[in-house]
Write an enzyme that holds these catalytic residues in place. Structure first.
Site, mmCIF file in Angstrom:
data_model
loop_
_atom_site.group_PDB
_atom_site.id
_atom_site.type_symbol
_atom_site.label_atom_id
_atom_site.label_comp_id
_atom_site.label_asym_id
_atom_site.label_seq_id
_atom_site.Cartn_x
_atom_site.Cartn_y
_atom_site.Cartn_z
ATOM 1 N N HIS A 36 -4.182 -9.396 2.534
ATOM 2 C CA HIS A 36 -4.253 -8.061 3.156
ATOM 3 C C HIS A 36 -2.975 -7.270 2.879
ATOM 4 O O HIS A 36 -3.014 -6.066 2.634
ATOM 5 C CB HIS A 36 -4.431 -8.184 4.677
ATOM 6 C CG HIS A 36 -5.720 -8.796 5.098
ATOM 7 N ND1 HIS A 36 -5.790 -10.024 5.737
ATOM 8 C CD2 HIS A 36 -6.992 -8.368 4.980
ATOM 9 C CE1 HIS A 36 -7.057 -10.299 5.991
ATOM 10 N NE2 HIS A 36 -7.802 -9.321 5.545
ATOM 11 N N GLY A 147 -10.103 -6.582 -1.962
ATOM 12 C CA GLY A 147 -9.600 -7.706 -2.749
ATOM 13 C C GLY A 147 -10.678 -8.236 -3.691
ATOM 14 O O GLY A 147 -11.860 -8.284 -3.333
#
Ligand code: PAF
Length: 287
Positions: A36, A147
Site C-alpha cells: 500500500h 497493485g
C-alpha cells in the site's frame, strides 16, 4: 492528515479539488503494508493531493467469516498513513455506503469477470466493481493506483472505467514482495509460522513457470501443470488455480507469447493467496 467519515463531507471536499491540483487515490481495506505504501508513494509523486480510503467491503467476500476475520488495526494504519504524508483519509461507514434497501450493483460480464476469481469467488468481482464505482463518485480522483498483485481486479477496474466512461486514469504499481518472494498482502499476517513457510510455494511455482517459458516451453497446459504440481508438494496449501492467460481479459491462450500472465490462487486454511508474473514485450517480466 484530514480524516473524512461522512459521504456528504467527502462529496463537498471533492467539489473543491480542481483548485488544488491532481488528486491521486489509493482505495484499500486497511491493515496496510509496504504494498500500500508503494501505491501511496506513487500517488504522492504524481499528484498534488493524495487520498486513501479504508473500507472493508463486505460485498466482495463470499463468506461472512472471511469478512469478519479480515484483519483490522486502525491505530497502526493511522500511524503509517501519517508517516506517508497522506493528505486525506476517507473512512466511510458501512451504514452510509450501503443504506437499507441498497439495490444497485455494478456487475461486469465476460471473461474478465467470469474466469479465475470469477469462478472461485463470484462475489468478489461484483463487490469490487460496485464499491470502486461508488468510491470514484465520492472521491472524484484524477488518478487511481492499484497493485499488480491483484491483476484481475486491475483488469476489471480498467474495463469498468472504459465501459462506464469514468473520468479517471489507472496506474498499476509493481507487486511488493517479502524477502523470500511472497507477495505482500494484508491476509498473509494471519498465517502461522508453518503456514507462512508453506506460502512461499506460490512464488516458487511462478518462478518454475517462468523458467519453463524461458526454456521455450510454449504450451500453456504444460506450464499450468508444472506450477500446479509444485504447489501440490506443499500439503498445507490447496490450489484454486494455476493459469496461463491474457492479463487484460483473463482468457486462456493457445500458446505462450509475450503479454501473457502466469497466475496462481491458493488457500492455506481460510487465508487466500494470489500472485502473478506477466511476460511482457521484449522478453521482460513484470513480477
Ligand atoms: O484491493 C483491495 O483492497 C480491495 O479490493 C479494494 C480495491 C479496496 C476494493 O474494496
Amino acid at each position: 492528515m484530514r480524516i473524512i467519515y461522512k459521504l456528504e463531507e467527502m462529496t463537498e471536499t471533492a467539489r473543491g479539488w480542481l483548485a488544488g491540483g491532481a488528486v491521486g487515490f489509493v482505495p484499500t481495506m486497511g491493515y496496510l503494508h509496504q504494498g500500500h505504501i508503494a501505491l501511496i508513494e506513487a500517488a504522492r509523486q504524481e499528484c498534488e493531493i493524495s487520498v486513501v480510503s479504508i473500507f472493508v467491503n463486505q460485498m466482495q467476500f463470499d463468506r461472512h467469516e472471511s469478512f469478519t476475520q479480515y484483519p483490522r488495526n486502525m491505530a497502526r494504519d493511522l500511524q503509517l498513513l501519517n508517516k506517508a504524508h497522506v493528505d486525506v483519509l476517507f473512512l466511510p461507514r458501512a451504514e452510509e455506503i450501503y443504506p437499507p434497501n441498497f439495490s444497485t450493483y455494478v456487475a461486469p460480464s465476460g471473461s474478465v469477470a467470469e474466469r479465475l476469481e470469477g469462478v472461485t469467488s463470484p462475489a468478489y468481482i461484483r463487490g469490487v466493481s460496485t464499491i470502486i464505482t461508488k468510491l470514484f463518485q465520492l472521491v472524484r480522483p484524477d488518478i487511481v493506483y492499484f497493485g499488480q498483485k491483484d491483476a484481475q481486479q486491475v483488469a476489471v477496474v480498467r474495463q469498468l472505467i472504459r465501459d462506464l466512461n469514468i473520468d479517471v486514469n489507472l496506474r498499476v504499481v509493481p507487486t511488493v514482495r517479502e524477502s523470500d518472494g511472497l507477495a505482500m498482502s494484508s491476509q498473509s499476517h494471519l498465517l502461522s509460522p508453518a503456514e507462512r513457510k508453506a506460502a512461499r510455494i506460490v512464488y516458487r511455482a511462478l518462478l518454475a513457470g517462468k523458467t519453463l517459458v524461458e526454456k521455450h516451453e510454449r504450451r500453456p497446459s504444460a506450464i499450468e501443470k508444472a506450477m500446479a504440481d509444485l504447489v501440490a508438494t506443499e500439503p498445507l496449501v490447496q490450489l484454486d488455480y494455476a493459469a496461463v492467460c491474457h492479463p487484460d481479459t483473463m482468457n486462456e491462450l493457445d500458446d505462450v507469447r509475450p503479454r501473457c500472465m502466469l497466475a496462481i490462487a491458493a488457500r492455506i486454511g481460510s487465508i487466500r493467496l494470489i500472485d502473478n508474473f506477466v511476460w511482457q514485450e521484449k522478453g521482460r517480466w513484470q513480477m
